[in-house]
Design an enzyme around this catalytic site. Structure first.
Site, PDB file in Angstrom:
ATOM      1  CE  LYS A  99      -3.015   3.257   1.104  1.00 19.49           C
ATOM      2  NZ  LYS A  99      -2.213   4.413   0.636  1.00 19.49           N
ATOM      3  CD  GLU A 147      12.436   4.038   8.898  1.00 22.24           C
ATOM      4  OE1 GLU A 147      12.311   5.072   9.589  1.00 22.24           O
ATOM      5  OE2 GLU A 147      12.544   4.032   7.667  1.00 22.24           O
ATOM      6  CB  CYS A 174      12.858   8.601   9.224  1.00 23.87           C
ATOM      7  SG  CYS A 174      11.270   8.419   8.458  1.00 23.87           S
ATOM      8  CD  GLU A 219      10.586  12.873  12.264  1.00 31.59           C
ATOM      9  OE1 GLU A 219       9.449  12.458  12.561  1.00 31.59           O
ATOM     10  OE2 GLU A 219      11.401  12.197  11.620  1.00 31.59           O
TER      11      GLU A 219
HETATM   12  C1  SIN Z   1      13.872   7.268   5.748  1.00 32.29           C
HETATM   13  O1  SIN Z   1      13.696   8.463   5.749  1.00 32.29           O
HETATM   14  O2  SIN Z   1      13.249   6.569   6.508  1.00 32.29           O
HETATM   15  C2  SIN Z   1      14.829   6.571   4.825  1.00 32.29           C
HETATM   16  C3  SIN Z   1      16.134   7.220   4.729  1.00 32.29           C
HETATM   17  C4  SIN Z   1      17.184   6.351   4.085  1.00 32.29           C
HETATM   18  O3  SIN Z   1      16.959   5.182   3.762  1.00 32.29           O
HETATM   19  O4  SIN Z   1      18.293   6.863   3.916  1.00 32.29           O
END
Ligand code: SIN
Length: 479
Positions: free
Chosen positions: A172, A248, A282, A382
């Site tokens: 998805k 994640e 992230c 964040e």
């Molecule tokens: C992410 O932002 O979760 C992935 C970043 C990455 O794989 O470098």
């Protein structure tokens, strides 16, 4: 361009007949009308994945590797087209989108090989008439819920290990960026992946689709990349059928620069970590902790480099920083800057939305803030945008305390030349990933994932395939 759901090896409209519009966040131009899949389509996709599972798990790993490797080649063949699509739907600069295609393909290539090394174990038994074995078996159909910030790589990072392990999968993709996932599905079919092994259900109603991944016994693994809030909901939903989840989630990465750091490398690393995808990753540095002795020089050099960044449409030549994905994203960045300024931070460069001719209102000028303190929002939450808040520290233990004072624990970075300090910090930073003089640690062969509110499980590396394998202990009486 493929715009329909991909279920059981065929592109099909949503069963409701509905579609939704994917727009380029840089200028709001319609990119495509995409099938608005819902619960019925998700159920059909799960049924297709479940039906394909027995044959796929029984296919030798060496044979499963072939379509995965071929798909890698096809992604490289079509790299320019995929990069352009990716840039259009998520706004990132074309140069970054090209890097993402290669990064995405690397997960398929690496897991095509790793799938051949899913070894079992034999255990010496206490009873000489017994033989004790441990088999590692694919867990079943899997589901992946992928984010908009890496529309290609987050699909392949979940797909590579799942398919190499012998699982089938339903993806998805984020509603903002379904086109890259559908393009990958078309290439997977061209690569010879059997029908039903990979299915893609785009749709606006993510909760309804996700619910279908948890309401049956076929889906035995759900992998999600996205916010901690949604991760918690999925974790709760996984309880009823005891589905394994990999999450994640959000990050809040500290980027620590010590007095003895190579300052040129630290500034270059800060630029690479912070401004990739306009700060919408992230793992990107979210707060800069800089030791007093180099603080002013670091701020000065960082400000000069950030002030020179070119903001624009991701597809325009020379663009280094694209738009935020949506209005809420840019509003959050604006609120973080306003909060910091209200509490005494100084804007060294940027600090406001940026005007791009013909562009939307989602561009934010790359920003450096100094005089940031731990009570400010940008230091606690964040930001997910192109803002570099800098805070001074005195001692190593101060840096460690400030870095760990957060519920998040995905990635952390440090710049220093002191080997003993590197080891101390690497052991004590409460993060799943530590970049030492390295702003871009993610790679297919290493485990990626977080601790605390940043998630569960790992993607990448030999650890990543374990998520899709069940251990089966066999006790065999031979006499
Ligand atoms: C992410 O932002 O979760 C992935 C970043 C990455 O794989 O470098």
């Amino acid at each position: 361009m493929h715009t329909n759901c991909f279920i059981g090896g065929a592109f099909v409209p949503a069963s409701s007949g509905r579609t939704f519009t994917v727009r380029n966040p840089a200028n709001d131009a319609a990119v495509a009308e995409v099938a608005d899949g819902g619960a019925a389509d998700a159920r059909a996709a799960v049924a297709a994945a479940a039906a394909a599972f027995p044959a796929w798990k029984s296919t030798a790993a060496i044979e499963r590797a072939k379509p995965l490797r071929r798909l890698t080649e096809l992604m490289h063949r079509d790299a320019e087209r995929l990069a352009d699509l990716c840039s259009q739907e998520c706004g990132k600069p074309l140069a970054e989108a090209r890097t993402e295609v290669a990064y995405g393909a690397s997960f398929l290539e690496w897991y095509a090989e790793e799938g051949k090394r899913v070894y079992g174990e034999t255990i010496p038994a206490s009873d000489p008439a017994k033989r004790l074995l441990v088999l590692r078996r694919p867990c079943g159909a899997a589901a992946a819920i992928t984010p908009w910030n890496f529309p290609i790589a987050m699909v392949t990072r979940k797909m590579g290990p799942a398919l190499a392990a012998g699982c089938t999968q339903v993806v998805k993709p984020a509603e903002q960026t379904p086109l890259s996932a559908l393009a990958i599905a078309a290439l997977a079919a061209e690569a010879g992946l059997p029908a039903g092994v990979l299915n893609v259900v785009p749709g606006m109603d993510a909760p309804a689709i996700a619910a279908c991944f948890f309401d049956n016994l076929h889906v035995r693994h759900v992998s999600f990349t996205g916010s901690t809030e949604v991760g918690r909901i999925l974790l709760r939903q996984s309880a009823d059928n005891v589905v394994r989840v990999s999450l994640e989630l959000g990050g809040h990465a500290p980027f620590i620069v010590f007095d003895d750091a190579d300052l040129d490398a630290a500034v270059a690393g800060a630029m690479a970590s912070k401004f990739r995808n306009a700060g919408q990753t992230c793992v990107c540095a979210n707060r800069f902790l800089v030791q007093r002795g180099v603080h002013d020089a670091f701020v000065e050099r960082l400000t000069a480099a950030v002030g020179a960044l070119k903001v624009g449409d991701g597809r325009a030549a020379g663009t280094q920083v694209g738009p935020m994905i949506d209005d809420a994203g840019v509003a959050k960045v604006e609120a973080h800057v306003a909060d910091a300024v209200a509490h005494g931070a100084q804007v060294r460069t940027g600090g406001t939305r940026a005007q791009v001719p013909g562009g939307s209102s989602r561009f934010f000028a790359p920003t450096v803030l100094s005089g940031v303190t731990p009570s400010m929002r940008c230091f606690r939450e964040e930001t997910f945008g192109p803002v570099a808040p800098v805070c001074a520290f005195e001692t190593e233990s101060d840096a460690l305390r400030m870095a760990n004072d957060t519920p998040y624990g995905l990635a952390g970075y440090l710049y220093t030349r002191d080997g003993a300090r590197i080891m101390r910090m690497a052991e004590e930073l409460q993060y799943g990933i530590v970049g030492v003089n390295d702003p871009l640690p993610a790679t297919a062969q290493a485990p990626f994932g977080g601790v605390k509110h940043s998630g569960l499980g790992r993607e990448g590396g030999h650890q990543g395939i374990e998520e899709y394998l069940d251990l089966r202990y066999v006790s065999w009486r031979v006499g």
